[in-house]
Scaffold this active site. Structure first.
Site, short mmCIF file in Angstrom:
data_model
loop_
_atom_site.label_atom_id
_atom_site.label_comp_id
_atom_site.label_asym_id
_atom_site.label_seq_id
_atom_site.Cartn_x
_atom_site.Cartn_y
_atom_site.Cartn_z
N SER A 135 0.77 -1.08 -0.01
CA SER A 135 0.16 0.10 -0.01
C SER A 135 0.70 1.31 -0.05
O SER A 135 1.78 1.33 1.02
CB SER A 135 -1.04 0.03 1.19
OG SER A 135 -1.69 1.27 1.26
N GLU A 213 -11.27 1.03 -3.69
CA GLU A 213 -11.54 0.74 -2.38
C GLU A 213 -12.35 1.98 -1.60
O GLU A 213 -11.71 3.04 -1.64
CB GLU A 213 -10.37 0.35 -1.63
CG GLU A 213 -10.66 -0.18 -0.01
CD GLU A 213 -9.49 -0.52 0.23
OE1 GLU A 213 -8.23 -0.88 -0.52
OE2 GLU A 213 -9.12 -0.73 1.53
N LYS A 262 -10.90 -7.18 7.40
CA LYS A 262 -9.97 -6.80 8.35
C LYS A 262 -10.28 -7.44 9.74
O LYS A 262 -11.47 -7.01 10.35
CB LYS A 262 -9.60 -5.09 8.59
CG LYS A 262 -8.79 -4.67 7.43
CD LYS A 262 -8.51 -3.34 7.54
CE LYS A 262 -7.84 -2.70 6.48
NZ LYS A 262 -8.03 -1.19 6.56
O1 SMG Z 1 -0.92 -2.85 6.61
O2 SMG Z 1 -0.11 -2.44 4.52
C1 SMG Z 1 -0.59 -2.02 5.54
C2 SMG Z 1 -1.71 -0.72 5.45
C3 SMG Z 1 -2.55 -1.05 4.42
O3 SMG Z 1 -3.40 1.12 3.47
C4 SMG Z 1 -3.59 0.22 4.36
N1 SMG Z 1 -4.45 0.40 5.31
O4 SMG Z 1 -7.63 2.02 4.75
O5 SMG Z 1 -6.81 -0.12 3.82
C5 SMG Z 1 -6.78 1.04 4.40
C6 SMG Z 1 -5.52 1.42 5.40
C7 SMG Z 1 -5.72 1.58 6.67
C8 SMG Z 1 -4.81 2.39 7.40
S1 SMG Z 1 -4.79 3.88 7.18
C9 SMG Z 1 -5.07 5.08 8.31
MG MG Z 2 -8.69 0.76 3.03
#
Ligand code: SMG
Ligand code: MG
Length: 369
Positions: A135, A213, A262
């Protein structure tokens, strides 16, 4: 087994590089670790609530309060370390899924260790490696973004997700797609848009994305259901998916075609597995989301993501994607081919390193029945 003690540890680690989403830029991660001791064994969990109530209403501090004043006493009252019994009992408390999941996960680790099997075996997982996805946050410039993506692609990641927000969307996708015409690419808005932005979101159809998403706010299932028919690209919900019921509602309403699971957001592995099973029955693809966990939460995610319905690459990356040094040994690494091995030892199959936890700890407290 009779639970002897529960320890809560609030800790922090700096990121190797800032992480920016539509919520803003963060420089470090605050973690809430849970440690349950019973029968000479130790189970570890991680609560994914963050410092500020941006991604969800919970924070590390609200989770500490709910764990200390309600969930830990519930566990002691029940007297057993059975994670399913705990999950059932915890349902009487409304909300606070991340706090609940934090403790339930430690009980799952404990149960797998008690039986001498990996958590994957206990869950009935079928995959021994998980397709890793990275990400990538919002950067200061498109050049920085493309350079950042290029770095991850060079490390072996084959699926990339980029964070978007109004003003950092079409051009960001275009820049990444131009440089990487074949990479599996998806975007995440963390709820930054509304239906008024439909024209912009429609333009994302041009970039052959795996999914978009959470474009709209968490509670806005209805508007997601109005957006989906306007797009070729599948919508995937993250923040909106809080339980089995919200999953069913979202699918029945046509608010999305893909589900991000999640474990923290849905209150634990019991609920996460129910959602997985429903989606599998309905032929809806799911994937395992991430919350920038330490290795403890990351290992838990690997075991969950081994279930057969997890058919899309996960937001699961190597420990060093976020942290100079993880709290566990061995650290989580990317394998050639872009997958991560599901640990095979008992429980989560990785060992938290007390000395590193002690160094990262901001506060810790041990509770006894
Ligand atoms: O764990 O690699 C990871 C993070 C993936 O982008 C990620 N998470 O909305 O999916 C999402 C975000 C949540 C955290 S951002 C505050
Ligand atoms: Mg997300």
């Amino acid at each position: 087994m009779k639970v002897e003690s529960v320890e809560l540890i609030k800790a922090a680690l700096p990121y190797v590089h800032f992480f920016e989403t539509s919520f803003g830029r963060e420089q470090e991660r605050v973690f809430l670790l849970t440690v349950v001791r019973a029968g000479g064994l130790t189970g570890y969990g991680e609560c994914v609530a963050e410092r500020a109530p941006l991604y969800s209403a919970e924070t590390a501090e609200t989770a500490w309060h709910v764990l200390r004043d309600f969930l830990v006493p519930l566990l002691f009252r029940e007297g057993s370390s059975d994670p399913e019994a705990f999950a059932l009992g915890a349902r009487r408390f409304r909300g606070h899924p991340m706090a609940k999941a934090g403790l339930e996960l430690a009980l799952w680790d404990l149960r797998a260790k008690e039986r001498g099997v990996s958590l994957r075996t206990l869950y009935g997982g079928t995959q021994d490696g998980i397709e890793a996805g990275v990400s990538v946050g919002i950067e200061d410039s498109l050049d920085d973004l493309v350079r950042s993506v290029a770095g991850y692609v060079a490390q072996g990641y084959r699926r990339v997700k980029i964070k978007i927000k109004p003003g950092w969307d079409v051009a960001a996708c275009e820049a990444v797609r131009r440089r990487f015409p074949d990479i599996a690419l998806q975007v995440d808005a963390n709820g930054a848009y509304s239906l008024r932005d439909a024209e912009t979101l429609k333009k994302l159809d041009d970039f052959d994305l795996l999914l978009i998403e959470q474009p709209f706010a968490p509670y806005d299932l209805w508007d997601h259901s109005r957006l989906q028919p306007l797009l070729r690209t599948p919508l995937c919900l993250d923040e909106s998916i809080l339980s089995l019921d919200t999953t069913r509602a979202a699918l029945d309403m046509g608010a999305c075609r893909i589900i991000n699971i999640k474990v923290g957001r849905v209150g634990g592995a019991v609920e996460a597995r129910r959602i997985h099973d429903l989606c599998r029955e309905r032929g809806v693809p799911v994937w395992c989301g991430g919350m920038l966990e330490s290795g403890i939460g990351r290992a838990h995610n690997l075991h969950l993501a081994s279930l057969p319905g997890f058919t899309l690459p996960a937001d699961l990356s190597a420990s060093r994607r976020y942290y100079h040094q993880d709290l566990i040994e061995p650290e989580i690494e990317l394998r050639p081919g872009g997958t991560i091995a599901v640990p095979t030892g008992p429980g989560i199959g990785v060992d938290p390193v007390e000395e590193r936890i002690a160094r990262a700890a901001l506060r810790r407290e041990v509770f006894k029945p």
